[in-house]
Design a protein around this motif. Sequence first.
Motif, short mmCIF file in Angstrom:
data_model
loop_
_atom_site.label_atom_id
_atom_site.label_comp_id
_atom_site.label_asym_id
_atom_site.label_seq_id
_atom_site.Cartn_x
_atom_site.Cartn_y
_atom_site.Cartn_z
N GLY A 41 20.06 -53.39 40.59
CA GLY A 41 20.27 -51.97 40.34
C GLY A 41 19.03 -51.29 39.79
O GLY A 41 18.64 -50.21 40.23
N LEU A 42 18.37 -51.93 38.82
CA LEU A 42 17.13 -51.38 38.27
C LEU A 42 16.03 -51.33 39.33
O LEU A 42 15.25 -50.37 39.38
N TYR A 61 15.94 -40.05 46.63
CA TYR A 61 15.93 -40.46 45.23
C TYR A 61 17.35 -40.43 44.66
O TYR A 61 17.75 -41.33 43.93
N ASN A 62 18.12 -39.39 45.01
CA ASN A 62 19.50 -39.31 44.52
C ASN A 62 20.36 -40.45 45.04
O ASN A 62 21.22 -40.98 44.33
N GLY A 63 20.14 -40.85 46.28
CA GLY A 63 20.87 -41.98 46.84
C GLY A 63 20.51 -43.28 46.16
O GLY A 63 21.38 -44.11 45.87
N THR A 97 22.90 -47.07 40.01
CA THR A 97 23.85 -46.86 38.92
C THR A 97 25.16 -47.58 39.19
O THR A 97 25.75 -48.19 38.29
N LEU A 98 25.61 -47.54 40.45
CA LEU A 98 26.84 -48.27 40.80
C LEU A 98 26.66 -49.78 40.63
O LEU A 98 27.57 -50.46 40.13
N SER A 103 27.77 -54.56 37.45
CA SER A 103 27.32 -55.73 36.71
C SER A 103 27.97 -55.77 35.32
O SER A 103 28.37 -56.84 34.85
N PHE A 104 28.10 -54.62 34.67
CA PHE A 104 28.75 -54.60 33.36
C PHE A 104 30.25 -54.87 33.49
O PHE A 104 30.84 -55.51 32.62
N PHE A 105 30.86 -54.41 34.58
CA PHE A 105 32.27 -54.71 34.83
C PHE A 105 32.46 -56.22 34.96
O PHE A 105 33.39 -56.80 34.39
#
Length: 75
Positions: free
Chosen positions: A35-36, A50-52, A58-59, A64-66
Amino acid sequence: MLSRKQSQEPIQKSPIQRFLFVLGIVFFLMYFILGLTIIFWDQIPLTLSYNGRLAMGTLLIAYSFFRFIRLWQNR
């Protein structure tokens, strides 16, 4: 008498449980780093604006935190 949850000796995990825990940590780190990478790597070989890239990164970080939260709850 102390029950198993209250005893002072922790219960030893089986080798399979340890392996799955380590594998879960590896995949958490993999999704987080991916993601990073998608967010900050300008020359990525994907045709995304860039927005994509920001949305996809971010998703992946949220996923990953989920996974980490689920891993921690199963521990």
